[in-house]
Design a protein around this motif. Structure first.
Motif, PDB file in Angstrom:
ATOM      1  N   VAL A 107       0.917  -1.157  -0.105  1.00 19.15           N
ATOM      2  CA  VAL A 107       0.048   0.013   0.015  1.00 19.15           C
ATOM      3  C   VAL A 107       0.811   1.052   0.086  1.00 19.15           C
ATOM      4  O   VAL A 107       0.652   2.143  -0.785  1.00 19.15           O
ATOM      5  N   VAL A 108       1.867   1.055   0.870  1.00 21.78           N
ATOM      6  CA  VAL A 108       2.724   2.207   0.737  1.00 21.78           C
ATOM      7  C   VAL A 108       3.552   2.473  -0.409  1.00 21.78           C
ATOM      8  O   VAL A 108       3.578   3.694  -1.134  1.00 21.78           O
ATOM      9  N   LEU A 109       4.073   1.413  -1.158  1.00 24.37           N
ATOM     10  CA  LEU A 109       4.580   1.499  -2.353  1.00 24.37           C
ATOM     11  C   LEU A 109       3.523   2.030  -3.722  1.00 24.37           C
ATOM     12  O   LEU A 109       4.073   2.748  -4.533  1.00 24.37           O
ATOM     13  N   ALA A 110       2.396   1.188  -3.671  1.00 24.49           N
ATOM     14  CA  ALA A 110       1.632   1.546  -4.777  1.00 24.49           C
ATOM     15  C   ALA A 110       0.212   1.801  -4.571  1.00 24.49           C
ATOM     16  O   ALA A 110      -0.694   1.773  -5.575  1.00 24.49           O
ATOM     17  N   GLY A 111       0.050   2.139  -3.289  1.00 20.86           N
ATOM     18  CA  GLY A 111      -1.597   2.408  -2.875  1.00 20.86           C
ATOM     19  C   GLY A 111      -2.243   3.755  -3.496  1.00 20.86           C
ATOM     20  O   GLY A 111      -3.338   3.800  -3.770  1.00 20.86           O
ATOM     21  N   SER A 112      -1.475   4.686  -3.459  1.00 20.62           N
ATOM     22  CA  SER A 112      -1.708   5.884  -3.809  1.00 20.62           C
ATOM     23  C   SER A 112      -2.459   5.996  -5.216  1.00 20.62           C
ATOM     24  O   SER A 112      -1.751   5.617  -6.204  1.00 20.62           O
ATOM     25  N   PRO A 113      -3.509   6.851  -5.410  1.00 21.53           N
ATOM     26  CA  PRO A 113      -4.290   7.499  -4.463  1.00 21.53           C
ATOM     27  C   PRO A 113      -5.569   6.671  -3.945  1.00 21.53           C
ATOM     28  O   PRO A 113      -6.217   7.327  -3.141  1.00 21.53           O
ATOM     29  N   LEU A 114      -5.391   5.511  -4.237  1.00 18.42           N
ATOM     30  CA  LEU A 114      -6.921   4.741  -3.764  1.00 18.42           C
ATOM     31  C   LEU A 114      -6.860   4.529  -2.149  1.00 18.42           C
ATOM     32  O   LEU A 114      -7.673   4.583  -1.484  1.00 18.42           O
ATOM     33  N   LEU A 115      -5.531   3.924  -1.897  1.00 14.92           N
ATOM     34  CA  LEU A 115      -5.241   3.562  -0.511  1.00 14.92           C
ATOM     35  C   LEU A 115      -4.056   4.206   0.095  1.00 14.92           C
ATOM     36  O   LEU A 115      -3.163   4.392  -0.657  1.00 14.92           O
ATOM     37  N   SER A 116      -3.992   4.403   1.432  1.00  6.66           N
ATOM     38  CA  SER A 116      -2.914   4.871   1.820  1.00  6.66           C
ATOM     39  C   SER A 116      -2.617   4.326   3.340  1.00  6.66           C
ATOM     40  O   SER A 116      -3.266   3.601   3.866  1.00  6.66           O
ATOM     41  N   ALA A 117      -1.108   4.442   3.856  1.00  5.14           N
ATOM     42  CA  ALA A 117      -1.107   3.891   5.042  1.00  5.14           C
ATOM     43  C   ALA A 117       0.005   4.726   5.637  1.00  5.14           C
ATOM     44  O   ALA A 117       0.876   5.168   4.814  1.00  5.14           O
ATOM     45  N   SER A 118       0.285   4.664   6.849  1.00  8.29           N
ATOM     46  CA  SER A 118       1.292   5.382   7.693  1.00  8.29           C
ATOM     47  C   SER A 118       2.066   4.340   8.624  1.00  8.29           C
ATOM     48  O   SER A 118       1.521   3.238   8.986  1.00  8.29           O
ATOM     49  N   PHE A 119       3.553   4.876   9.095  1.00 12.71           N
ATOM     50  CA  PHE A 119       3.917   4.016  10.045  1.00 12.71           C
ATOM     51  C   PHE A 119       3.457   3.996  11.499  1.00 12.71           C
ATOM     52  O   PHE A 119       3.352   2.697  12.056  1.00 12.71           O
ATOM     53  N   SER A 120       2.890   4.934  11.668  1.00  7.08           N
ATOM     54  CA  SER A 120       1.814   5.069  13.161  1.00  7.08           C
ATOM     55  C   SER A 120       0.941   3.947  12.995  1.00  7.08           C
ATOM     56  O   SER A 120       0.363   3.416  13.868  1.00  7.08           O
ATOM     57  N   GLN A 121       0.234   3.780  11.772  1.00 10.43           N
ATOM     58  CA  GLN A 121      -0.939   3.056  11.381  1.00 10.43           C
ATOM     59  C   GLN A 121      -0.254   1.576  11.837  1.00 10.43           C
ATOM     60  O   GLN A 121      -0.906   0.448  12.198  1.00 10.43           O
ATOM     61  N   TYR A 122       0.866   1.348  10.838  1.00  9.52           N
ATOM     62  CA  TYR A 122       1.244  -0.011  11.119  1.00  9.52           C
ATOM     63  C   TYR A 122       1.781  -0.391  12.577  1.00  9.52           C
ATOM     64  O   TYR A 122       1.706  -1.461  12.934  1.00  9.52           O
ATOM     65  N   ALA A 123       2.295   0.570  13.144  1.00  8.73           N
ATOM     66  CA  ALA A 123       2.645  -0.049  14.693  1.00  8.73           C
ATOM     67  C   ALA A 123       1.507   0.132  15.446  1.00  8.73           C
ATOM     68  O   ALA A 123       1.541  -1.070  16.396  1.00  8.73           O
ATOM     69  N   ALA A 124       0.256   0.583  15.271  1.00  9.90           N
ATOM     70  CA  ALA A 124      -0.889   0.177  16.012  1.00  9.90           C
ATOM     71  C   ALA A 124      -1.421  -1.014  15.512  1.00  9.90           C
ATOM     72  O   ALA A 124      -1.978  -1.662  16.440  1.00  9.90           O
ATOM     73  N   ASN A 125      -1.232  -1.401  14.499  1.00  9.08           N
ATOM     74  CA  ASN A 125      -1.706  -2.835  13.871  1.00  9.08           C
ATOM     75  C   ASN A 125      -1.128  -3.993  14.468  1.00  9.08           C
ATOM     76  O   ASN A 125      -1.446  -4.965  14.232  1.00  9.08           O
ATOM     77  N   LEU A 126       0.340  -3.732  14.788  1.00  7.18           N
ATOM     78  CA  LEU A 126       1.140  -4.591  15.425  1.00  7.18           C
ATOM     79  C   LEU A 126       0.405  -5.341  16.563  1.00  7.18           C
ATOM     80  O   LEU A 126       0.608  -6.478  17.072  1.00  7.18           O
ATOM     81  N   SER A 127      -0.472  -4.468  17.243  1.00  8.08           N
ATOM     82  CA  SER A 127      -1.168  -5.157  18.304  1.00  8.08           C
ATOM     83  C   SER A 127      -2.355  -5.944  18.144  1.00  8.08           C
ATOM     84  O   SER A 127      -2.909  -6.756  18.772  1.00  8.08           O
ATOM     85  N   MET A 128      -2.853  -5.751  16.782  1.00 10.90           N
ATOM     86  CA  MET A 128      -4.021  -6.480  16.388  1.00 10.90           C
ATOM     87  C   MET A 128      -5.329  -5.888  16.800  1.00 10.90           C
ATOM     88  O   MET A 128      -6.146  -6.084  16.260  1.00 10.90           O
ATOM     89  N   PHE A 129      -4.962  -4.800  17.801  1.00  9.38           N
ATOM     90  CA  PHE A 129      -6.284  -3.813  17.929  1.00  9.38           C
ATOM     91  C   PHE A 129      -6.214  -2.281  17.726  1.00  9.38           C
ATOM     92  O   PHE A 129      -6.078  -1.620  18.388  1.00  9.38           O
TER      93      PHE A 129
END
Length: 368
Positions: free
Chosen positions: A105-127
């Motif tokens: 998503v970071v490499l090829a998602g724009s403009p349809l999808l986006s992701a950030s490192f803070s989102q990735y870090a939060a998803n590491l928790s599964m919650f």
């Protein structure tokens, strides 16, 4: 989305049923949801959409299967062994697939999808939503419900209620589910007690109970109640889809589909000796979890990219085949080795921790 417990016969038909559930969800996303209200796909599939519309029920079927397999697993383990087994089963595959989704998503998602490192870090928790971030992929919501279910089973094992008062627990759970879904409508109760999907988990547990301990009137009555309540809770998603997409499966057809799902689980158990276990079936069952986690956002990007080149049908069907292969590769080369290592490491860590706890507890006792 689950493994089978050690020391018991492997039911190959459950892996085939799990694959059918995963493929149903994939087809729902590719041939209906992707081009619906959200507009993730540039092209729609009007010929397939009326059939793909039913595919979201694959999640309900997953929960049915999960109830059976988790009850099966819990009967042969202590609470700590069960908790380790569930974490080892879910987290390595989740980590691999979530990381792959993030990178793509970071490499090829724009403009349809986006992701950030803070989102990735939060998803590491599964919650992730608990940390104010969206899931890396929308399908992760069901994994959270699985974890809540695992938590309640772990607590029931710890207290001994699962072994001694299983049917009573299910009666209370079904009562809470019915009260909340039909009268109260509490969002907190819906998450804490999984009231919308609890009847499906409970039905799976009851099918296992009858399979393992024989038929009894209380178990059969509870199974009938779980089925009837689940017919009612299916209307929650139906109303959401009607409001969101302007179309939904009719109530009558939902009841028929629910009969088919429950019959499919019971049939898979009854026909378990008709399908011989094989490496192929094991692989098909193993790839379903990575397939479920990977297919949606990456699939939308892949189909959109391939459609101008090969056409929308080849793009979608080819994406299904690609996702199956990639999911198998992740299961075989990444997920299974990681599970073996994590199981050993966690088992040792928990054994050491429990030994220290017992020693401290013994030392803290007053001398006679």
């Amino acid at each position: 989305m689950n493994t089978r417990p050690a020391g018991q016969d492997y039911i190959a038909t459950l892996d085939l049923l799990r694959l059918a559930a995963a493929l149903a969800v994939v087809l729902f996303h590719y041939f209906f949801r992707g081009a619906a209200a959200e507009g993730f796909l540039a092209e729609c599939y009007p010929l397939a959409a009326p059939f793909a519309l039913y595919g979201y029920l694959g999640v309900n079927l997953f929960f049915l299967i999960s109830g059976f397999v988790i009850a099966w697993s819990a009967e042969s383990r202590s609470w700590d062994q069960f908790a380790i087994a569930r974490f080892v089963r879910l987290y390595p595959g989740f980590l691999f697939c979530m990381t792959i989704t993030f990178a793509i998503v970071v490499l090829a998602g724009s403009p349809l999808l986006s992701a950030s490192f803070s989102q990735y870090a939060a998803n590491l928790s599964m919650f992730a939503p608990a940390f104010g971030q969206p899931f890396m992929d929308g399908v992760y919501w069901s994994i959270v419900l699985e974890l809540v279910f695992y938590g309640w089973v772990t607590l029931a094992l710890f207290t001994g209620l699962f072994q001694k008062r299983k049917l009573e627990l299910i009666f209370v759970w079904l009562t809470i589910s019915a009260l909340n879904e039909f009268f109260l409508g509490s969002g907190a109760a819906r998450l804490l007690f999984i009231t919308e999907f609890g009847p499906f988990f409970a039905a799976g547990v009851l099918v296992h109970h009858i399979h393992a301990h024989g038929r009894s009137l209380p178990a059969l009555l509870l199974l009938a109640a779980a089925f009837l309540i689940s017919c009612g809770t299916l209307s929650v998603t139906r109303h959401w889809m009607q409001n969101h997409y302007g179309i939904a499966v009719s109530s009558a057809n939902l009841v028929v589909a629910n009969v088919v799902m429950h019959a499919a689980l019971i049939g898979a158990v009854l026909l378990r000796h008709r399908v011989r276990p094989s490496a192929l079936i094991l692989a098909l069952g193993g790839l379903t979890y990575p397939l479920y986690l990977l297919h949606q956002n990456i699939g939308y990007l892949a189909i959109n990219a391939a459609t101008p080149v090969v056409g929308k049908w080849f793009a979608a069907v080819g994406c299904v085949a690609l996702m199956l292969f990639v999911s198998w590769a992740i299961w075989r080369s990444c997920e299974r080795p990681a599970q073996r290592l994590l199981r050993i490491w966690l088992g040792r860590a928990v054994d050491i921790g429990l030994a220290r706890f017992r020693r401290v507890s013994t030392e803290a006792q007053p001398a006679e």
